[in-house]
Design a protein around this motif. Sequence first.
Motif, mmCIF file in Angstrom:
data_model
loop_
_atom_site.group_PDB
_atom_site.id
_atom_site.type_symbol
_atom_site.label_atom_id
_atom_site.label_comp_id
_atom_site.label_asym_id
_atom_site.label_seq_id
_atom_site.Cartn_x
_atom_site.Cartn_y
_atom_site.Cartn_z
ATOM 1 N N GLU A 1 3.267 15.475 -9.158
ATOM 2 C CA GLU A 1 1.871 15.499 -8.407
ATOM 3 C C GLU A 1 1.614 17.167 -8.404
ATOM 4 O O GLU A 1 2.372 18.546 -8.135
ATOM 5 C CB GLU A 1 1.418 14.971 -7.060
ATOM 6 C CG GLU A 1 3.045 15.884 -5.693
ATOM 7 C CD GLU A 1 2.610 15.283 -4.612
ATOM 8 O OE1 GLU A 1 1.802 14.517 -4.364
ATOM 9 O OE2 GLU A 1 3.061 15.792 -3.838
ATOM 10 N N ARG B 1 0.614 -1.226 0.144
ATOM 11 C CA ARG B 1 0.389 0.358 0.270
ATOM 12 C C ARG B 1 0.693 1.796 -0.162
ATOM 13 O O ARG B 1 0.262 2.356 0.062
ATOM 14 C CB ARG B 1 -0.906 -0.078 1.217
ATOM 15 C CG ARG B 1 -0.230 0.706 2.368
ATOM 16 C CD ARG B 1 -1.060 1.281 3.626
ATOM 17 N NE ARG B 1 -0.530 1.633 4.333
ATOM 18 C CZ ARG B 1 0.487 2.686 4.625
ATOM 19 N NH1 ARG B 1 1.289 3.503 3.620
ATOM 20 N NH2 ARG B 1 1.244 2.502 5.534
ATOM 21 N N ARG C 1 8.090 13.925 -5.470
ATOM 22 C CA ARG C 1 7.182 13.337 -6.368
ATOM 23 C C ARG C 1 6.513 14.192 -7.139
ATOM 24 O O ARG C 1 6.633 15.473 -7.019
ATOM 25 C CB ARG C 1 5.007 13.365 -5.361
ATOM 26 C CG ARG C 1 5.541 12.243 -4.417
ATOM 27 C CD ARG C 1 4.493 11.668 -3.904
ATOM 28 N NE ARG C 1 4.551 10.899 -2.266
ATOM 29 C CZ ARG C 1 3.616 10.439 -1.801
ATOM 30 N NH1 ARG C 1 2.956 10.296 -2.041
ATOM 31 N NH2 ARG C 1 4.274 10.160 0.002
ATOM 32 N N ALA D 1 1.576 11.641 5.562
ATOM 33 C CA ALA D 1 2.182 12.615 5.667
ATOM 34 C C ALA D 1 1.492 13.203 7.292
ATOM 35 O O ALA D 1 2.543 13.405 8.036
ATOM 36 C CB ALA D 1 1.124 13.818 4.625
ATOM 37 N N ARG E 1 3.604 11.583 9.872
ATOM 38 C CA ARG E 1 4.978 12.247 9.771
ATOM 39 C C ARG E 1 5.111 13.661 10.399
ATOM 40 O O ARG E 1 6.490 14.071 11.086
ATOM 41 C CB ARG E 1 5.536 12.242 8.188
ATOM 42 C CG ARG E 1 6.007 10.970 7.988
ATOM 43 C CD ARG E 1 6.241 10.439 6.233
ATOM 44 N NE ARG E 1 7.953 11.905 5.880
ATOM 45 C CZ ARG E 1 8.833 11.490 6.204
ATOM 46 N NH1 ARG E 1 9.214 10.357 7.011
ATOM 47 N NH2 ARG E 1 9.315 12.539 5.798
ATOM 48 N N THR F 1 -8.743 3.512 -3.398
ATOM 49 C CA THR F 1 -7.701 4.549 -2.778
ATOM 50 C C THR F 1 -8.039 5.765 -3.699
ATOM 51 O O THR F 1 -8.303 5.686 -4.875
ATOM 52 C CB THR F 1 -6.967 4.237 -2.452
ATOM 53 O OG1 THR F 1 -6.022 5.176 -2.460
ATOM 54 C CG2 THR F 1 -5.818 4.146 -4.413
ATOM 55 N N TYR G 1 1.305 1.719 -7.050
ATOM 56 C CA TYR G 1 1.008 1.445 -6.371
ATOM 57 C C TYR G 1 -0.432 2.154 -6.923
ATOM 58 O O TYR G 1 -1.461 1.214 -7.021
ATOM 59 C CB TYR G 1 1.233 2.419 -5.099
ATOM 60 C CG TYR G 1 -0.012 2.370 -4.092
ATOM 61 C CD1 TYR G 1 -0.401 1.378 -3.958
ATOM 62 C CD2 TYR G 1 -0.796 3.765 -4.133
ATOM 63 C CE1 TYR G 1 -1.476 1.208 -2.935
ATOM 64 C CE2 TYR G 1 -1.487 3.307 -2.405
ATOM 65 C CZ TYR G 1 -2.495 2.323 -2.270
ATOM 66 O OH TYR G 1 -3.395 2.051 -1.364
ATOM 67 N N THR H 1 7.810 18.411 7.390
ATOM 68 C CA THR H 1 8.513 18.611 5.778
ATOM 69 C C THR H 1 7.644 18.688 5.010
ATOM 70 O O THR H 1 6.764 17.485 3.987
ATOM 71 C CB THR H 1 8.850 17.329 5.436
ATOM 72 O OG1 THR H 1 8.270 15.929 6.104
ATOM 73 C CG2 THR H 1 10.249 17.163 6.452
#
Length: 432
Positions: A340, A112, A338, A250, A253, A156, A193, A265
């Motif tokens: 995005e 995942r 990433r 995120a 984190r 998702t 993914y 971050t």
Amino acid sequence: MTRMQMAQSRGTLKVMVLGADGYLGWPMSLHLSALGHQVTAVDNLVRRQWDEHGGTRSLAPIRSMERRVATWQALSGRYIQWAQADLCDHEAVYDLIGRHRPDAVIHFAEQRSAPFSMVDREHAVLTQMNNVLGTLNLLFALHELAPDCHLVKLGTMGEYGTPNIDIEEGYLEVEHNGRRDRLPYPKQPGSFYHLSKVHDSHNIMFACRIWGLRATDLNQGVVYGLATPECGRHPDLQTRFDYDSVWGTALNRFCAQAAIGEPLTVYGKGGQTRGYLDIRDTLACITLALEHPADPGEFRVFNQFTEQFSLNELAEKVLAARAKLGLQTRVEHLPNPRVENEDHYYNAKHQGLLDLGLQPHLLEETLLEGLITWVEERVGDLDPVLLQRPSVDWRTGGNAVWRRYATQSLEAPGGVLALGEAGDGSVEEVAI
Ligand code: NAD
Ligand code: USQ
């Protein structure tokens, strides 16, 4: 009367939870058992191997499945059948479905992590083979051995990407050259993914159409929190908390960074907006889906989240919760690893589960304060390097941080990388 109707009139379902050793699968198994359902918990424990492979681990210590199930039985008097099996081993899947003939299967059992799928070719291949082939094995087993079973599949929200129009629940009414149709909503996922979930959705939709299977695809947003009533009953029942850049979301984190006073971050501009939900609402949504199954032949889609936030909004919330606990930290905008959109329109519908009766728990400062304090209490077990820099870049793959932690070997699940060779069909069921 179908098996599903008989089960519903009994009020007790035979439910198989696939991926039961994971962050969501374990609390789900406990919750359904507490509700009086007959639960078979299945996992091949591969996530524990992937943690070893990448040098990551849950901040909350995770007990063995044998110990978790035994502790639950001692505390509640309720029995969860634990079975170690790999979805990529079709004989094991047929054996499980054929012997248990479940009324419902909840399928969490996939790789995942978006960053894990972007490390290199091997990780992308592993992710798509594990996820797509595992689901395909399950679909054939249900078709041949339990065609009335309700499949509840975890998809998702990231399947949709970030289109510049409203996101609907699974389908879009389209008018084209004077004709109208209700078509699957266009998908623009952001990692190998997330793509595996799109492939799953298509395969499940097709299986419903040709075989008359019944399925609910839950396009779930990012889940947060640890505190479910059942997990809170004993330390052995705790679920996982990931905070590294491969498995940690995120929000996890940010809470962990805030706990040790490190900058939060945020990748890029921070306008990236996603749907979020409390883990208690994950359990409630899936329970509602079980209680109101899809019809035979129906491929039903719900968007499963309760609120949407940008990363900047999330970071602000964490900073505020941290300040309330008497400490300051700050946001650091890192170059985005990433590829995005960082500033985009986002308006995703999520009415279906509310209509079934969902009563959301919204993200409150007290929950964030609780998570930050929970991390602070375990700060000695936290690896600050894993907390800081992202270790995978979408353009170049695993970087020096990844290589520093990763072991060379990546074991193929259930013989899946050698396509001709199936696993040995083994299902290890443990009687407690
Ligand atoms: P997790 O990694 O904690 O748990 C997944 C479990 O599945 C692991 O225990 C793993 O060992 C098992 N598994 C993987 N492949 C398997 C296979 N071939 N055979 C048997 N078991 C296998 O993940 P999670 O956070 O609990 O997520 C569960 C599901 O929910 C995933 O499908 C994920 O895509 C989806 N989801 C999660 C989130 C989130 O925020 N955690 C959000 C949206 C969707
Ligand atoms: N991000 C940061 N800083 C970080 C970590 C991530 O800014 O330290 C950003 C990412 O760039 C991304 C956003 O936060 O824009 C979300 O990333 P994430 O790691 O929180 O979540 P994601 O990779 O999308 O994956 C998680 C789960 C996955 C699930 C998905 C739901 O790991 O299993 O499918 O959330 S969704 O996002 O709705 O597709």
